[in-house]
Write a protein that holds these residues in place. Sequence first.
Motif, mmCIF file in Angstrom:
data_model
loop_
_atom_site.group_PDB
_atom_site.id
_atom_site.type_symbol
_atom_site.label_atom_id
_atom_site.label_comp_id
_atom_site.label_asym_id
_atom_site.label_seq_id
_atom_site.Cartn_x
_atom_site.Cartn_y
_atom_site.Cartn_z
ATOM 1 N N GLU A 150 0.830 -1.201 0.000
ATOM 2 C CA GLU A 150 0.000 0.000 0.000
ATOM 3 C C GLU A 150 0.867 1.255 0.000
ATOM 4 O O GLU A 150 1.711 1.436 0.868
ATOM 5 N N GLY A 151 0.703 2.078 -1.018
ATOM 6 C CA GLY A 151 1.413 3.341 -1.092
ATOM 7 C C GLY A 151 2.870 3.252 -1.510
ATOM 8 O O GLY A 151 3.542 4.265 -1.619
ATOM 9 N N LYS A 152 3.385 2.053 -1.748
ATOM 10 C CA LYS A 152 4.797 1.916 -2.105
ATOM 11 C C LYS A 152 5.026 1.096 -3.365
ATOM 12 O O LYS A 152 6.152 0.848 -3.726
ATOM 13 N N GLY A 153 4.002 0.610 -3.978
ATOM 14 C CA GLY A 153 4.172 -0.178 -5.189
ATOM 15 C C GLY A 153 4.521 -1.622 -4.893
ATOM 16 O O GLY A 153 4.212 -2.150 -3.832
ATOM 17 N N THR A 154 5.196 -2.250 -5.849
ATOM 18 C CA THR A 154 5.485 -3.675 -5.725
ATOM 19 C C THR A 154 6.878 -3.911 -5.150
ATOM 20 O O THR A 154 7.731 -3.027 -5.150
ATOM 21 N N MET A 155 7.072 -5.143 -4.684
ATOM 22 C CA MET A 155 8.348 -5.557 -4.117
ATOM 23 C C MET A 155 8.566 -7.030 -4.443
ATOM 24 O O MET A 155 7.688 -7.851 -4.225
ATOM 25 N N GLN A 156 9.747 -7.333 -4.987
ATOM 26 C CA GLN A 156 10.089 -8.730 -5.234
ATOM 27 C C GLN A 156 10.710 -9.299 -3.953
ATOM 28 O O GLN A 156 11.607 -8.697 -3.369
ATOM 29 N N LEU A 157 10.205 -10.436 -3.519
ATOM 30 C CA LEU A 157 10.648 -11.029 -2.265
ATOM 31 C C LEU A 157 12.005 -11.705 -2.422
ATOM 32 O O LEU A 157 12.193 -12.523 -3.321
ATOM 33 N N GLY A 158 12.934 -11.345 -1.560
ATOM 34 C CA GLY A 158 14.259 -11.921 -1.559
ATOM 35 C C GLY A 158 14.736 -12.143 -0.132
ATOM 36 O O GLY A 158 14.416 -11.381 0.768
ATOM 37 N N VAL A 159 15.520 -13.185 0.061
ATOM 38 C CA VAL A 159 16.030 -13.531 1.388
ATOM 39 C C VAL A 159 17.206 -12.601 1.716
ATOM 40 O O VAL A 159 18.136 -12.457 0.910
ATOM 41 N N PRO A 160 17.171 -11.974 2.887
ATOM 42 C CA PRO A 160 18.305 -11.140 3.295
ATOM 43 C C PRO A 160 19.600 -11.940 3.327
ATOM 44 O O PRO A 160 19.595 -13.112 3.687
ATOM 45 N N HIS A 161 20.709 -11.310 2.939
ATOM 46 C CA HIS A 161 21.994 -12.012 2.854
ATOM 47 C C HIS A 161 22.415 -12.628 4.168
ATOM 48 O O HIS A 161 23.026 -13.685 4.188
ATOM 49 N N ASP A 162 22.102 -11.992 5.290
ATOM 50 C CA ASP A 162 22.542 -12.534 6.580
ATOM 51 C C ASP A 162 21.753 -13.778 7.005
ATOM 52 O O ASP A 162 22.135 -14.437 7.973
ATOM 53 N N LEU A 163 20.686 -14.127 6.273
ATOM 54 C CA LEU A 163 19.944 -15.360 6.563
ATOM 55 C C LEU A 163 20.426 -16.543 5.738
ATOM 56 O O LEU A 163 20.086 -17.669 6.030
ATOM 57 N N ARG A 164 21.160 -16.277 4.698
ATOM 58 C CA ARG A 164 21.602 -17.371 3.810
ATOM 59 C C ARG A 164 22.671 -18.196 4.448
ATOM 60 O O ARG A 164 23.426 -17.936 5.204
#
Length: 113
Positions: free
Chosen positions: A99-113
């Motif tokens: 809402e109010g920010k458009g779209t976002m592609q989901l990606g895993v944060p580097h510190d979780l990999r």
Amino acid sequence: MNAITANAESQRRIFNHFSERLEERFGGGLDALILWRALAYALHAQDWKLLRPVARVNRKGRRVFVCRLADGRFLFVLFDCQIGLPITVFREGMVIRREGKGTMQLGVPHDLR
């Protein structure tokens, strides 16, 4: 976090949707009810070791979190934080609308990999 506030019929509908999307997006072999309950508990307990906040979807309490499954895969979960329940799941790379920010592609944060 608030306690679960959805009535029994709403919980059943929410769980059915969650279960369908889990199987559709992650295949069989995952116990949807156990996962659904564990995620709801983790949100209620604010267990940020299991759940990591990713994005606010709207101002009414919808949020996306990421968690790692026992097999190493990452699961993105849309919660309705006002009722305290996971609504649906996404895979890495899927796109959500905020809402109010458009779209976002989901990606895993580097510190979780």
